[in-house]
Design a protein around this motif. Structure first.
Motif, PDB file in Angstrom:
ATOM      1  N   GLY A 182       0.795  -1.234   0.000  1.00  0.00           N
ATOM      2  CA  GLY A 182       0.000   0.000   0.000  1.00  0.00           C
ATOM      3  C   GLY A 182       0.822   1.275   0.000  1.00  0.00           C
ATOM      4  O   GLY A 182       0.399   2.296  -0.529  1.00  0.00           O
ATOM      5  N   LEU A 183       2.005   1.229   0.626  1.00  0.00           N
ATOM      6  CA  LEU A 183       2.856   2.431   0.671  1.00  0.00           C
ATOM      7  C   LEU A 183       4.175   2.162  -0.059  1.00  0.00           C
ATOM      8  O   LEU A 183       5.224   2.714   0.270  1.00  0.00           O
ATOM      9  N   SER A 196       4.843   0.640  12.367  1.00  0.00           N
ATOM     10  CA  SER A 196       4.316   1.662  13.281  1.00  0.00           C
ATOM     11  C   SER A 196       2.793   1.672  13.395  1.00  0.00           C
ATOM     12  O   SER A 196       2.269   2.196  14.376  1.00  0.00           O
ATOM     13  N   THR A 197       2.090   1.087  12.430  1.00  0.00           N
ATOM     14  CA  THR A 197       0.617   1.123  12.530  1.00  0.00           C
ATOM     15  C   THR A 197      -0.008  -0.262  12.698  1.00  0.00           C
ATOM     16  O   THR A 197      -1.076  -0.380  13.295  1.00  0.00           O
ATOM     17  N   GLY A 198       0.608  -1.284  12.110  1.00  0.00           N
ATOM     18  CA  GLY A 198      -0.005  -2.620  12.121  1.00  0.00           C
ATOM     19  C   GLY A 198      -1.306  -2.664  11.334  1.00  0.00           C
ATOM     20  O   GLY A 198      -2.192  -3.457  11.644  1.00  0.00           O
ATOM     21  N   LEU A 199      -1.418  -1.829  10.298  1.00  0.00           N
ATOM     22  CA  LEU A 199      -2.688  -1.729   9.556  1.00  0.00           C
ATOM     23  C   LEU A 199      -2.475  -1.691   8.047  1.00  0.00           C
ATOM     24  O   LEU A 199      -1.495  -1.126   7.576  1.00  0.00           O
ATOM     25  N   PRO A 200      -3.417  -2.254   7.273  1.00  0.00           N
ATOM     26  CA  PRO A 200      -3.361  -2.070   5.825  1.00  0.00           C
ATOM     27  C   PRO A 200      -3.580  -0.599   5.476  1.00  0.00           C
ATOM     28  O   PRO A 200      -4.472   0.049   6.040  1.00  0.00           O
ATOM     29  N   GLY A 201      -2.759  -0.093   4.563  1.00  0.00           N
ATOM     30  CA  GLY A 201      -2.879   1.317   4.187  1.00  0.00           C
ATOM     31  C   GLY A 201      -2.742   1.493   2.699  1.00  0.00           C
ATOM     32  O   GLY A 201      -2.390   0.561   1.966  1.00  0.00           O
ATOM     33  N   LYS A 202      -3.042   2.704   2.232  1.00  0.00           N
ATOM     34  CA  LYS A 202      -2.812   3.031   0.816  1.00  0.00           C
ATOM     35  C   LYS A 202      -2.578   4.525   0.688  1.00  0.00           C
ATOM     36  O   LYS A 202      -3.321   5.324   1.255  1.00  0.00           O
ATOM     37  N   SER A 203      -1.554   4.851  -0.080  1.00  0.00           N
ATOM     38  CA  SER A 203      -1.216   6.269  -0.278  1.00  0.00           C
ATOM     39  C   SER A 203      -1.462   6.687  -1.717  1.00  0.00           C
ATOM     40  O   SER A 203      -1.566   5.847  -2.612  1.00  0.00           O
ATOM     41  N   GLY A 204      -1.520   7.992  -1.917  1.00  0.00           N
ATOM     42  CA  GLY A 204      -1.580   8.560  -3.263  1.00  0.00           C
ATOM     43  C   GLY A 204      -0.695   9.791  -3.314  1.00  0.00           C
ATOM     44  O   GLY A 204      -0.534  10.474  -2.285  1.00  0.00           O
ATOM     45  N   VAL A 205      -0.139  10.095  -4.487  1.00  0.00           N
ATOM     46  CA  VAL A 205       0.764  11.252  -4.576  1.00  0.00           C
ATOM     47  C   VAL A 205       0.029  12.594  -4.484  1.00  0.00           C
ATOM     48  O   VAL A 205       0.664  13.644  -4.445  1.00  0.00           O
TER      49      VAL A 205
END
Ligand code: GLN
Length: 316
Positions: A248-249, A259-268
């Motif tokens: 995701g990142l 640091s989060t222990g979570l699925p994430g997703k970023s965008g520019v």
């Protein structure tokens, strides 16, 4: 944290969001994306934090009404649509579910793997995912994508035409990737059409509140927590979260997980989404990015709130 929290507990969440906003608003690290010229012109100090709970309550702090470009976070929602059509096994075989460890638009990664995409979040896999949608025309493909985003957000979203123009004028690299996919038999429609629809999906304007609700739909087993409509089947939540967890990142996904222990997703465009399954989704918007294309403040807020609120999936 339980799902149906009392107002006292929600107030505590809001207090933590407010203190995250206060502590991190002075952070000066990172820079707006500039390879898409429009994104460089977005005010760098904009900063919003929103959380959508699975019961439909949304908490907001800061610039949560400002519309920004969804960029790569769009890949999550197109993935959801294509999973509905193909099923997870066929999707995994055609696109993949592993990380390349290379930048999101790496051509080297593609060449190292016989021009086969590796996952739906690197640009190659994302453009191939767009091409997999069964569509009669470019307009049909686009309409399927935007109507699906609308269901996730619970309102009608639109393309920011300035972003779309700016990206279209500068997306030669993505067009090159699309033609490499065609070369290897991993492009399922006209490469220029797939790349154009992909560019349009990246240019969709959303607010931090929209993003929280879109993520909240994933946290809520595929049911939009505000409209209560089923947007994606429950069985497709696991593959979506698996892809987010894995890449995701991009090359910073491991640090984010630490640091989060979570699925994430970023965008520019500066957005970041984190999903806490069964509970809520966190959306942060702050344009300055790290070298991998992830919002710097967004990552700090994710780490802070996950720790304060005990969100990590690894600490159960
Ligand atoms: N539209 C952008 C691109 O294709 C999206 C990249 C991103 O958000 N990581 O380069």
């Amino acid at each position: 944290m339980s799902v149906n929290q009392n107002p006292e507990q929600r107030k505590q969440v809001l207090d933590f969001m407010t203190s995250a906003h206060q502590s991190f608003s002075s952070v000066k690290e990172g820079a707006n994306a500039s390879y898409i010229p429009f994104l460089a012109s977005v005010p760098s100090d904009l900063f919003g934090i929103a959380i959508a709970f699975t019961d439909g309550e949304v908490l907001e702090v800061g610039d949560t009404k400002y519309e920004f470009a969804i960029e790569s976070i769009s890949k999550v929602f197109t993935l959801a649509r294509v999973l509905e059509e193909l099923g997870k096994e066929e999707f995994k075989a055609k696109i993949g579910s592993n990380a390349t460890g290379e930048p999101f638009n790496s051509v080297i990664a593609l060449e190292l793997h016989k021009e086969h995409p590796y996952n739906p979040f690197d640009n190659a896999g994302a453009i191939a995912t767009v091409s997999l949608l069964n569509a009669k025309s470019s307009d049909d493909r686009w309409n399927q994508i935007i109507s699906n985003y609308n269901l996730f957000a619970g309102r009608e979203l639109a393309v920011n035409n300035e972003v779309y123009q700016s990206e279209s004028d500068t997306n030669a690299h993505n067009r090159g990737i699309s033609w490499l996919l065609k070369n290897s038999g991993n492009m399922y429609t006209d490469p220029d059409q797939a790349c154009d629809v992909y560019t349009r999906q990246c240019s969709v304007a959303i607010t931090c509140r929209d993003l929280a609700i879109m993520g909240g739909t994933i946290a809520n087993g595929g049911i939009n927590p505000v409209t209560k409509k089923q947007v994606v089947n429950k069985e497709n939540i696991q593959p979506i979260l698996a892809e987010m967890m894995m890449n995701g990142l991009y090359e910073n996904t491991g640090n984010w997980l630490y640091s989060t222990g979570l699925p994430g997703k970023s965008g520019v465009g500066g957005g970041i989404l984190a999903v806490v399954p069964g509970k809520c989704a966190l959306a942060v918007f702050a344009p300055p990015l790290d070298i991998h294309g992830n919002s710097v403040k967004g990552q700090k807020v994710g780490a802070f709130l996950s720790e304060k609120l005990g969100w990590s999936l690894f600490n159960k």
